[in-house]
Design a protein around this motif. Sequence first.
Motif, PDB file in Angstrom:
ATOM      1  N   ARG A   1     -40.290  23.883  20.406  1.00 23.22           N
ATOM      2  CA  ARG A   1     -41.471  23.836  19.550  1.00 23.22           C
ATOM      3  C   ARG A   1     -42.181  25.188  19.515  1.00 23.22           C
ATOM      4  NH1 ARG A   1     -45.740  18.863  19.145  1.00 23.22           N
ATOM      5  NH2 ARG A   1     -46.420  19.397  17.045  1.00 23.22           N
ATOM      6  N   LEU A   2     -42.084  25.917  20.588  1.00 23.31           N
ATOM      7  CA  LEU A   2     -42.696  27.244  20.648  1.00 23.31           C
ATOM      8  C   LEU A   2     -41.797  28.310  20.032  1.00 23.31           C
ATOM      9  CD1 LEU A   2     -44.173  26.938  24.238  1.00 23.31           C
ATOM     10  CD2 LEU A   2     -45.509  27.232  22.124  1.00 23.31           C
ATOM     11  N   GLN A   3     -40.728  27.870  19.362  1.00 24.71           N
ATOM     12  CA  GLN A   3     -39.811  28.743  18.628  1.00 24.71           C
ATOM     13  C   GLN A   3     -39.121  29.761  19.548  1.00 24.71           C
ATOM     14  OE1 GLN A   3     -41.688  30.320  15.091  1.00 24.71           O
ATOM     15  NE2 GLN A   3     -42.686  28.384  14.620  1.00 24.71           N
ATOM     16  N   GLN A   4     -38.706  29.265  20.700  1.00 25.54           N
ATOM     17  CA  GLN A   4     -37.911  30.067  21.628  1.00 25.54           C
ATOM     18  C   GLN A   4     -36.621  29.292  21.916  1.00 25.54           C
ATOM     19  OE1 GLN A   4     -39.905  32.146  24.838  1.00 25.54           O
ATOM     20  NE2 GLN A   4     -41.921  31.633  23.993  1.00 25.54           N
ATOM     21  N   PRO A   5     -35.708  29.231  20.926  1.00 25.00           N
ATOM     22  CA  PRO A   5     -34.539  28.363  21.032  1.00 25.00           C
ATOM     23  C   PRO A   5     -33.573  28.723  22.156  1.00 25.00           C
ATOM     24  CG  PRO A   5     -34.360  29.783  19.102  1.00 25.00           C
ATOM     25  CD  PRO A   5     -35.754  29.928  19.612  1.00 25.00           C
ATOM     26  N   THR A   6     -33.461  30.000  22.499  1.00 23.13           N
ATOM     27  CA  THR A   6     -32.538  30.377  23.581  1.00 23.13           C
ATOM     28  C   THR A   6     -32.987  29.766  24.900  1.00 23.13           C
ATOM     29  OG1 THR A   6     -32.011  32.466  22.475  1.00 23.13           O
ATOM     30  CG2 THR A   6     -31.492  32.295  24.813  1.00 23.13           C
ATOM     31  N   LYS A   7     -34.281  29.831  25.179  1.00 24.39           N
ATOM     32  CA  LYS A   7     -34.814  29.174  26.381  1.00 24.39           C
ATOM     33  C   LYS A   7     -34.629  27.663  26.286  1.00 24.39           C
ATOM     34  CE  LYS A   7     -38.375  32.513  27.784  1.00 24.39           C
ATOM     35  NZ  LYS A   7     -39.825  32.704  28.051  1.00 24.39           N
ATOM     36  N   ALA A   8     -34.803  27.118  25.098  1.00 20.32           N
ATOM     37  CA  ALA A   8     -34.643  25.674  24.916  1.00 20.32           C
ATOM     38  C   ALA A   8     -33.210  25.245  25.216  1.00 20.32           C
ATOM     39  CB  ALA A   8     -35.027  25.283  23.489  1.00 20.32           C
ATOM     40  N   ILE A   9     -32.232  26.029  24.756  1.00 17.18           N
ATOM     41  CA  ILE A   9     -30.818  25.701  24.996  1.00 17.18           C
ATOM     42  C   ILE A   9     -30.529  25.670  26.492  1.00 17.18           C
ATOM     43  CG2 ILE A   9     -28.457  26.535  24.743  1.00 17.18           C
ATOM     44  CD1 ILE A   9     -29.302  27.603  21.959  1.00 17.18           C
ATOM     45  N   VAL A  10     -31.038  26.665  27.221  1.00 15.78           N
ATOM     46  CA  VAL A  10     -30.810  26.725  28.668  1.00 15.78           C
ATOM     47  C   VAL A  10     -31.395  25.475  29.341  1.00 15.78           C
ATOM     48  CG1 VAL A  10     -31.381  27.948  30.798  1.00 15.78           C
ATOM     49  CG2 VAL A  10     -30.702  29.237  28.751  1.00 15.78           C
ATOM     50  N   SER A  11     -32.622  25.087  28.958  1.00 16.29           N
ATOM     51  CA  SER A  11     -33.272  23.928  29.579  1.00 16.29           C
ATOM     52  C   SER A  11     -32.563  22.627  29.212  1.00 16.29           C
ATOM     53  CB  SER A  11     -34.742  23.859  29.137  1.00 16.29           C
ATOM     54  OG  SER A  11     -35.471  24.968  29.611  1.00 16.29           O
ATOM     55  N   PHE A  12     -32.256  22.450  27.921  1.00 18.33           N
ATOM     56  CA  PHE A  12     -31.574  21.226  27.497  1.00 18.33           C
ATOM     57  C   PHE A  12     -30.191  21.108  28.149  1.00 18.33           C
ATOM     58  CE2 PHE A  12     -34.249  21.122  23.440  1.00 18.33           C
ATOM     59  CZ  PHE A  12     -34.916  19.974  23.810  1.00 18.33           C
TER      60      PHE A  12
END
Length: 498
Positions: free
Chosen positions: A402-413
């Motif tokens: 949601r904060l538009q940081q998809p690379t970090k999101a991919i790592v977390s997911f």
Amino acid sequence: MIDPQRVDDARRALGVRLAGWRNARGLTQLALARRVPVSRTTIAGVETGRQCPDRVFWQRCESVLGAGGELLAGYDDYRCLKQQLDQERADAAQHARWGEVEDRVPASGARGVPRVALGRRPGDVGAVDGAGTPDGLTAAVRLADVVVADGGEGVNDEDVVSVAAVSDGRMVSLRVSRRALLELTAGLVTLPTVTAVDVPRSSAVDPAVVDYFAQLRAFLVRADDRLGGLTVLSTVEQQITLIAALRRQARGHLRDRLVSTQARWSEFAGWLADDLGDRAVGERWLDRAGGLAQEADDQEFWAYVLARKAQRMVRTGDEDRVAALAQAALRLPDTPALVRAFAAVQQAHGSAAREDADGFQTAIERAHSLVTDASPTSDDDCLGSFCTRPYLAAQEGEGWLRLQQPTKAIVSFTAAVNEWPERYRRERGLYLSRTAHAHLAASEPGHAAVVAAEALAVATTTGSARVRRDVDALARQLKPFRSQQDVRHLLDQLATTG
């Protein structure tokens, strides 16, 4: 039975293969990590056999290293073994939990214990209503929705569980085949609808009824994940009606415990309705749960309901209430650590909605600390027991997306999906779908389609409207990339499944 050592060996062997291919290509762990992309720690963890990321990770490694399919084949073999082991462990834990209530089980066929043959079609269950009621089977027993194994061939001690039934106002435990209970839950067997007036008012309520309903609810939670909410909701609603009938008869502390029990079952019904896509019904059930929790002065569960209400407000356009409801849950005294962690997660989502990255990270870190400090529990029915490290990783992924940081999101997911217990398939499906959204946000439509196809398989198996809806939303964004084979395959699958 799958030997756990065999699974560990397969994971380590896969890591050795990765290290071999990396060295053959002259790459360091950091260089490979940058191309995948993941952290160097992840590469090191995989090569030493400590962890095993999802299929997208191995596809990327194949692409970078040119391993000729060897790494993907090894991952698929490992995943198959691990799924079998996880299922066997889940079945063993379920059997152990239900075996604890055998002490009140009468001997099979004893006088006064109803024995009802299981039928596979509505009307095939032996006489369970009207004048045909078997000897010793009271109207209250009929309300318990119990199908008792008939002791025929193929039924042994490992094929049965114990469930609660009310007989003359007293709670007893009956031997029930697992298959019978699952078929009942799946709607293959029709039993009389529960009505409050059917419980004899002249009988005292056995306090043991509270524990029995807790164990039955835990079983149905497991059945929900295996069969889907549509197969479970009607049974849950019937049990709520029975609990309410018993609550009307009880007095004092026992009545309060039954009110709390009804609150927990009502929240469960709300969760099922939400997952089936009926948010209006889900909200009514959750409101009812909150009212019952307050009536019973059950502050712990009221805090949990407030956190659940905050969770439901995320992405509704009324998100100023997310943080407010979460804060209300945290203000209550003696709120369990895991419920506080759940509420902190909602605070994090509120911060993400306001584009406050610092506030989001602070709240997530608070949730991690609360989970780390909480007393370890193996009780699936413990409030907030789902608030684990993988759950927090998934919620962190949502915030970064949601904060538009998809690379970090991919790592977390990816971290969440890799550690997610196999028995909770539907939630894993949801986070697979969210991982796919993160891949698309990172301009990787092909990878997004591959992961979304896994999520779609889960949605189809469990009947989860939430997962299907999320995959459908992704598919609409993927249509401009239909020329890519993986995207086209996903869109065709969606068209086929309707």
